[in-house]
Each structure stands twice: as C-alpha cells, then as structure tokens.
Design an enzyme around this catalytic site. Structure first.
Site, short mmCIF file in Angstrom:
data_model
loop_
_atom_site.label_atom_id
_atom_site.label_comp_id
_atom_site.label_asym_id
_atom_site.label_seq_id
_atom_site.Cartn_x
_atom_site.Cartn_y
_atom_site.Cartn_z
N HIS A 160 -0.59 -11.60 4.31
CA HIS A 160 -1.21 -12.45 5.10
C HIS A 160 -2.21 -13.46 4.66
CE1 HIS A 160 0.66 -10.50 8.69
NE2 HIS A 160 0.26 -9.31 8.33
N ASP A 196 7.56 -5.81 5.67
CA ASP A 196 6.67 -5.36 6.22
C ASP A 196 7.01 -5.93 7.74
OD1 ASP A 196 3.28 -4.97 6.19
OD2 ASP A 196 3.83 -5.97 7.86
N HIS A 198 5.16 -7.35 10.03
CA HIS A 198 4.65 -8.42 10.41
C HIS A 198 5.16 -9.85 9.39
CE1 HIS A 198 1.66 -5.38 11.72
NE2 HIS A 198 1.60 -5.93 12.98
N ASP A 285 5.31 -0.51 8.29
CA ASP A 285 4.90 -0.49 9.63
C ASP A 285 6.09 -0.76 10.55
OD1 ASP A 285 4.76 -2.82 8.57
OD2 ASP A 285 2.68 -3.32 9.21
ZN LIG Z 1 2.39 -5.29 8.71
#
Ligand SMILES: [Zn+2]
Length: 343
Positions: A160, A196, A198, A285
């Site tokens: 991120h 991931d 996200h 995740d």
């Molecule tokens: Zn994540």
C-alpha cells in the site's frame, strides 16, 4: 527455499488503529511474523537467514527523498509535540485544497504523506520498515545468484506504500524495491503479481508509467473494499506503462473456484510479458477466516495457489504482505510455499 527474516520486525508494534469508528488494537502486529516463522521451521521449508543491509540507495530508487526523510524523523517530531503515543494522522488533502506546500508541523506532514488512520508510526517504525526492505532486497539477491525461489518474511508489509505516501500498515514498498533491484542488476523485465486480498495501490502508483515492470493484482473490488480509490479494472497504466497494469477485482465471497480462474488470467498475462523474474506480493488475507476480509479461500486452497504460481515457470521472490487471521496465518503462508516447491 531460503527464508529471509529479521527480528527487527518487532520494532513495529503499534498500540492502536482507527477501525469501524473505534481505536482498536492493531491487526498488523508482531505475532503475525512469529507464527509464520515457526510454521516454516516446523515444515522445514529451508534455512532462515538474516537480511543484508543495502543502505538507502535502493529505497531512493523507488521512494521520494522528502518522504524518506519524513519517515526517519516523524516519531521524534511527534513525541516532542504530543508525547509518547502512536502517531496517527487526523486530516488529509481534498479536491480544491493544495499540496504545493509541504506543511511545517508534524501533524500536517502526517496527513500530507499518508492516506489512512490505520497505520501508526511508532518509535521503531523506520528500523522495522528498513529491515523489511532489506529482507526483500536480500531475496532479490538470491534470485540473481540463481535460486529458483526465495521468501522475504517482510513485516511491516509494503504494497500500500507509494512513492511518497504510507497507509494500509505499509511504509516502504518492499515488492517494488525488490523489483527495481532486479531491474537494476540485469533483469530486462520483471513482473509483480499481488495476491493480497486488498489492491496493491502503492505498487500500482509506483509502476504506473513503467513498461518494463508489469503489475498484476487480484483483489476485492474497490467499490466495496479498502483502499476504495484504486484497483478498478479500467486502470491500465499510462505513458510507457499503458497496458502494463492489470487489475482483476473480485466480489466479496469469492471462493477458490472463482479465484483460480482469475489467477489463470493473471498467469497468462505474465507469461505473455516474458519477464526474467516474478515478485509475488503474498498476502494471505484472502482466507475465509480473516477478520478484516471477505473472500472464502480455505487453508488447502493455498497449496493450490502455490502450485499455480509455480506453473508460471519463473524465478520467484515471495514478499510477505497481509493476513490477519493470526492463528492460521503460518499454515496458509507455508502452504503457498510448499505448494510452489512441490509442483
Ligand atoms: Zn491485505
């Protein structure tokens, strides 16, 4: 498969993050790396080595100099202003406001260089983040030395973090730093595949105009999910990077059958690009038991994921990203790596 791991990850141990309207204990915590490490030891995945220090130069290849300077002094400045508690930003720039002047106050700069309130800066953040980057860089060195694969057990995670911003528990973009290192040391093309849950908004931002580093991401649809403002299918890159950014957003509730189809699309795109190496941003995740995510992968599905990644047929550096179902995180990460090795 060699594992690169630094004890310095413990220095990033935030007390609280803003989640669902409350300050809650941080989901991104040292126990995550501990359980992954002990599971890798239990299954005997390979020797666990400490990272080698690479200095500031590889970080400066990816991140803004002003941002790196901010990260190094933010905690000291924060404590002088507010005392010994986690540093969290309180406000951000909105359309119609201006970013041309970097604020002087530490509170202003926290907002200037961040995009969420889930990512505390603590006394040890800089040292932990640089140790994680060194782990990814040491993993890249292993590929250059001829290893088929390596696993950088990075904590804090990185995907991120952008050129000049932090957020989503990430400060330095370990995967992008490793990809750039591979490019700088002889690889003509590198692919980064982000699995991931996200969207890897930071990696996308860093690689947006790059035609030599392909970015492919499978993630929850940003219409529903963090980071909300990045990760749609029509974001394909710009300039020399046009066509070298592939987002595959998936709906809440995605199980392995649907995930595997998207992963096959990603693998085909990477093969067509014909890179010299692959960097996998490995978040677990996507697991059904994850407390902040909404996909439905099972622990055994991570074995299948590892096998599918091996099928791409490239020297592969795994870089640890998210995964917050701590009790099962070790098994899920180890399954990806053993699935890869046994394929
Ligand atoms: Zn994540």
């Amino acid at each position: 498969m060699i594992v690169i791991y630094s004890e310095e990850h413990r220095l990033q141990s935030g007390r609280s993050e803003l989640n669902d309207g409350q300050l809650v204990p941080c989901y991104e915590k040292p126990e995550r790396a501990d359980i992954v490490r002990s599971r890798l030891e239990a299954v005997g995945i390979g020797p666990i080595l400490a990272p080698e220090a690479h200095g500031p130069a590889p970080l400066e290849r990816v991140h803004d100099a002003g941002y790196l300077g901010f990260l190094q002094t933010a905690w000291t400045e924060w404590v002088a202003e507010h005392g010994d508690w986690d540093a969290l930003p309180l406000n951000w720039v909105a359309p119609g406001m201006h970013r041309r002047v970097v604020p002087r106050s530490i509170d202003g700069r926290l907002g200037y260089y961040s995009f969420d309130a889930g990512t505390p800066i603590t006394a040890g953040t800089w040292r932990a983040a640089t140790a994680a980057a060194d782990s990814a860089l040491t993993g890249a060195d292993r590929l250059r030395a001829g290893d088929r694969s390596a696993f950088a057990l990075c904590r804090p995670p990185g995907h991120h973090a952008g050129r000049a911003f932090y957020g989503g528990y990430c400060f330095l973009n370990n995967a992008a730093i490793a990809a750039q290192s591979l490019r700088d040391n002889g690889a003509a093309r590198v692919a980064v595949l982000d699995v991931d849950y996200h969207h890897g908004n930071g990696t996308q931002e860093i690689l947006w105009e790059r035609g030599d580093v392909l970015f492919v991401s499978l993630h929850a649809d940003p219409a529903d999910e963090f980071p909300y403002f990045s990760g749609h299918a029509d974001e394909t890159g710009a300039g020399a990077g046009e066509g070298f950014n592939l987002n595959l957003p998936l709906p809440w509730g995605t199980d392995w059958a649907a995930y595997a189809e998207a992963l096959a699309v990603a693998a085909a795109r990477i093969r067509a690009f014909a890179p010299d190496a692959l960097v996998v941003s490995l978040g677990a995740d996507t697991y059904g038991g994850d407390p902040i995510s909404r996909f439905r992968l099972l622990s055994e599905d991570f074995l299948r994921m590892g096998a599918a990644l091996a099928g791409i047929g490239l020297p592969t550096l795994f870089v640890m990203e998210g995964g917050y179902a701590v009790a099962d995180l070790g098994v899920n990460v180890a399954n990806v790596l053993t699935g890869f090795e046994n394929a």
